[in-house]
Design a protein around this motif. Structure first.
Motif, PDB file in Angstrom:
ATOM      1  N   PHE A  66      -4.511   6.179 -10.374  1.00  0.00           N
ATOM      2  CA  PHE A  66      -3.690   6.905 -11.333  1.00  0.00           C
ATOM      3  C   PHE A  66      -4.415   7.193 -12.639  1.00  0.00           C
ATOM      4  O   PHE A  66      -4.106   8.170 -13.315  1.00  0.00           O
ATOM      5  CB  PHE A  66      -2.407   6.123 -11.624  1.00  0.00           C
ATOM      6  N   SER A  96       3.266  -0.443  -5.945  1.00  0.00           N
ATOM      7  CA  SER A  96       2.141  -0.656  -5.029  1.00  0.00           C
ATOM      8  C   SER A  96       0.926  -1.279  -5.697  1.00  0.00           C
ATOM      9  O   SER A  96       0.710  -1.155  -6.899  1.00  0.00           O
ATOM     10  CB  SER A  96       1.755   0.665  -4.362  1.00  0.00           C
ATOM     11  N   ASP A  97       0.140  -1.976  -4.870  1.00  0.00           N
ATOM     12  CA  ASP A  97      -1.129  -2.534  -5.316  1.00  0.00           C
ATOM     13  C   ASP A  97      -2.257  -1.548  -5.065  1.00  0.00           C
ATOM     14  O   ASP A  97      -3.189  -1.438  -5.830  1.00  0.00           O
ATOM     15  CB  ASP A  97      -1.423  -3.830  -4.554  1.00  0.00           C
ATOM     16  N   ARG A  98      -2.137  -0.905  -3.915  1.00  0.00           N
ATOM     17  CA  ARG A  98      -3.164   0.078  -3.562  1.00  0.00           C
ATOM     18  C   ARG A  98      -2.492   1.387  -3.170  1.00  0.00           C
ATOM     19  O   ARG A  98      -1.362   1.398  -2.708  1.00  0.00           O
ATOM     20  CB  ARG A  98      -4.011  -0.425  -2.383  1.00  0.00           C
ATOM     21  N   THR A  99      -3.205   2.478  -3.367  1.00  0.00           N
ATOM     22  CA  THR A  99      -2.648   3.792  -3.079  1.00  0.00           C
ATOM     23  C   THR A  99      -3.656   4.619  -2.302  1.00  0.00           C
ATOM     24  O   THR A  99      -4.848   4.587  -2.589  1.00  0.00           O
ATOM     25  CB  THR A  99      -2.279   4.516  -4.395  1.00  0.00           C
ATOM     26  N   THR A 110      -4.092   0.949  -7.137  1.00  0.00           N
ATOM     27  CA  THR A 110      -3.177   1.959  -7.662  1.00  0.00           C
ATOM     28  C   THR A 110      -3.524   2.373  -9.093  1.00  0.00           C
ATOM     29  O   THR A 110      -3.582   3.571  -9.402  1.00  0.00           O
ATOM     30  CB  THR A 110      -1.737   1.430  -7.601  1.00  0.00           C
ATOM     31  N   ASN A 111      -3.803   1.399  -9.952  1.00  0.00           N
ATOM     32  CA  ASN A 111      -4.052   1.788 -11.347  1.00  0.00           C
ATOM     33  C   ASN A 111      -5.313   2.642 -11.477  1.00  0.00           C
ATOM     34  O   ASN A 111      -5.390   3.520 -12.316  1.00  0.00           O
ATOM     35  CB  ASN A 111      -4.086   0.569 -12.274  1.00  0.00           C
ATOM     36  N   THR A 160       0.846  -1.180   0.000  1.00  0.00           N
ATOM     37  CA  THR A 160       0.000   0.000   0.000  1.00  0.00           C
ATOM     38  C   THR A 160       0.884   1.234   0.000  1.00  0.00           C
ATOM     39  O   THR A 160       1.758   1.370   0.857  1.00  0.00           O
ATOM     40  CB  THR A 160      -0.908   0.022   1.250  1.00  0.00           C
ATOM     41  N   ALA A 161       0.686   2.111  -0.973  1.00  0.00           N
ATOM     42  CA  ALA A 161       1.495   3.332  -1.040  1.00  0.00           C
ATOM     43  C   ALA A 161       0.713   4.497  -0.470  1.00  0.00           C
ATOM     44  O   ALA A 161      -0.496   4.620  -0.684  1.00  0.00           O
ATOM     45  CB  ALA A 161       1.877   3.624  -2.490  1.00  0.00           C
ATOM     46  N   ALA A 168       5.233   4.862  -6.670  1.00  0.00           N
ATOM     47  CA  ALA A 168       3.970   4.292  -6.178  1.00  0.00           C
ATOM     48  C   ALA A 168       3.355   3.433  -7.279  1.00  0.00           C
ATOM     49  O   ALA A 168       2.875   2.324  -7.032  1.00  0.00           O
ATOM     50  CB  ALA A 168       3.017   5.404  -5.760  1.00  0.00           C
ATOM     51  N   GLY A 169       3.386   3.944  -8.516  1.00  0.00           N
ATOM     52  CA  GLY A 169       2.826   3.199  -9.633  1.00  0.00           C
ATOM     53  C   GLY A 169       3.555   1.894  -9.865  1.00  0.00           C
ATOM     54  O   GLY A 169       2.951   0.877 -10.192  1.00  0.00           O
TER      55      GLY A 169
END
Lengths: 284, 266
Positions: B249, B228-231, B245-246, B48-49, B224-225
């Protein structure tokens, strides 16, 4: 424009005068130090020979003799003082650096500052009152106590600064690893601060090695070999004092020789302190 | 919602388990209200970012998870942070014991002033491991896991400070791994490193995901991109938006997230 304008002449003169004045004072200070060192070397050099370092003092009138007992006595007294002051000084500095907030810590800091300004003869008098008079006996131990008190303020200050100089991140790293805070401080922060603490220690030792006033009524001096710290003991600085105020030329010469030895010892300690510091810069 | 029946049937693969649950977290530094009512679910075995502009509170949030604010007298923390359902701020939790399960990697590499080997062995020893063989085993494994072993195996007893910045940071990761934590917190772990060392740390983080739950604060959106899986996007002490994350973004739901992502501020 940048090229066309020139500073007013009065400002240029003032600037030049500043350079000349500060430079002159620096040269004066350095010159005085060199003169002093040179004089001690010139005067003391002739006194220094193997027997000066290995023999006991000879009675008045008998030429030759040395200050061997004073050298050993200096090592014993300063060594004992170090043993007393290092744990107290380092742990106090550590406390101040890590937990030192609030009125109690400020008070300790203030007292240490005051203590560093107390004349050494007053500290000697204090040592005399509590460690000599009750036993009716001069002792090296009482001198060591006086020296330890003299060393403490510097030890506390340098230790506090050394520990403060350790990046907080190192302490946090230990904490984040699940070390109890005091564990991290003792095992991680203190070793990181060690080079600076050693520097402070060497400077404190250098500071007391030449102290004479407190010795007058604590170690008292001795003509003999003495390694028992509960007895009066010869100490180099004290021997210099005794010899210097004597009316004999031979003793004057020996006083200069002793002074040269002391200066050399302090020089070695200072160089040691610099080396310890250099070790630190390599580490971080 | 997932019923307990679903869980036993293995639906948790699609509905990941929550490792760290943060609810209504507030952190104050004196008068400064640094984190405002932040809530976040950190999923197990995911990275997680935490992103956002400087001073937005992401590091403060991270440090609340393993109670590093305990060290700062002016800091006050309210709200609830649960790891595996246990509130880390409850009276029953000893922060020292808890931190053994929550490793932390800092912004600047902070190896201890001891040898490379000791840096990794130290945590084990302090936590009661006596067997030399076992300490040596774990130290080697941890250094291997941190992709540092091959570079240091011939000089294990040299000072950790003699390593390059990137190596030091991997040493700090190895030090954390040696204690087999559940959660690893990383506070901008690559910000003091050069690009090549950064790539190595990022590859390492990607591998850690298999066994650990990672929370990483980062300044770099690109990082982060990549890792990470989640942000979670932070702004002014609040969590504005959390998601895969995607999605954050490419299709942020909040205008402020979009402004930040597209570089309009920060």
């Amino acid at each position: 424009m940048i090229a066309g304008d020139r500073l007013g002449s009065s400002r240029r003169v003032a600037g030049l005068a500043g350079v000349v004045l500060t430079g002159f004072c620096s040269a004066l200070a350095a010159g005085l130090l060199i003169l002093l060192l040179g004089y001690v070397v010139v005067q003391g050099w002739s006194a220094i020979n193997p027997s000066f370092i290995t023999q006991l003092p000879h009675p008045v009138g008998v030429s030759g003799g040395g200050v061997a007992n004073g050298i050993v006595g200096t090592v014993i007294v300063v060594g004992l003082a170090t043993l007393i002051s290092v744990p107290i000084g380092v742990l106090t500095g550590l406390y101040l650096a890590v937990y030192g907030r609030g009125i109690a810590a400020e008070l300790v800091r203030f007292l240490a500052e005051v203590l560093s300004g107390v004349p050494s003869i007053a500290i000697g008098l204090f040592a005399y009152t509590i460690l000599v008079k009750p036993f009716a006996h001069f002792s090296a131990l009482s001198a060591a106590f006086a020296f330890a008190v003299l060393m403490l303020p510097l030890m506390i200050r340098t230790s506090e600064e050394a520990v403060r100089g350790v990046p907080t991140s190192i302490r946090e790293g230990a904490l984040a690893l699940g070390l109890p805070d005091y564990g991290g401080v003792m095992h991680v922060v203190l070793p990181a601060a060690r080079p600076l603490i050693v520097t402070g220690l060497l400077l404190s030792i250098a500071r007391v090695t030449g102290e004479t006033a407190p010795l007058l009524f604590t170690a008292f001096g001795s003509q003999f070999w003495e390694v028992n710290p509960t007895n009066p003991m010869a100490v180099l600085a004290l021997q210099i004092f005794t010899y210097a105020i004597s009316p004999y030329d031979d003793w004057h010469r020996q006083a200069w020789g002793g002074a040269l030895l002391l200066i050399l010892a302090v020089l070695v300690l200072n160089i040691g302190a610099r080396i310890a510091l250099a070790g630190r810069t390599k580490k971080f | 919602m997932v019923s307990s029946m679903d869980r036993t049937l293995g639906v948790s693969a699609t509905q990941p388990e929550v490792k760290v649950r943060v609810r209504n977290l507030n952190v104050y530094y004196g008068q400064n209200h640094a984190i405002r009512d932040a809530s976040l679910d950190v999923e197990k075995h995911r990275v997680t970012a935490l992103i956002g502009p400087s001073g937005c509170g992401k590091t403060t949030f991270l440090r609340a998870i393993n109670r590093m604010h305990d060290l700062t007298p002016s800091a006050k923390v309210t709200g609830c942070i649960e790891i595996d359902g246990v509130d880390v701020y409850s009276r029953d939790v000893d922060p020292i014991v808890m931190r053994r399960h929550v490793g932390m990697v800092f912004q600047r590499p902070n190896p201890f002033p001891m040898s490379i080997f000791e840096n990794v062995a130290y945590g084990l020893r302090v936590n009661g491991e006596r067997s030399r063989d076992r300490i040596a085993d774990v130290a080697e494994n941890s250094l291997r896991r941190a992709v540092l072993w091959d570079e240091v195996k011939d000089r294990l007893f040299e000072s950790g400070a003699a390593l390059s910045g990137g190596q030091q940071q991997r040493l700090c990761v190895a030090r954390v791994l040696a204690l087999r934590p559940d959660v690893i917190l990383m506070d901008e772990p690559a910000s003091a490193l050069d690009p090549i060392a950064t790539v190595k740390i990022e590859e390492l983080i990607a591998q850690l995901r298999e066994d650990y739950t990672v929370v990483i604060v980062t300044h770099s959106m690109a990082q982060a991109g990549r890792v990470s899986d989640r942000t979670a996007f932070f702004l002014d002490g609040m969590i504005v938006e959390v998601g895969p994350t995607n999605q954050i973004f490419t299709r942020p739901k909040d205008k402020r997230t979009e402004d930040y992502i597209t570089g309009r501020f920060g």
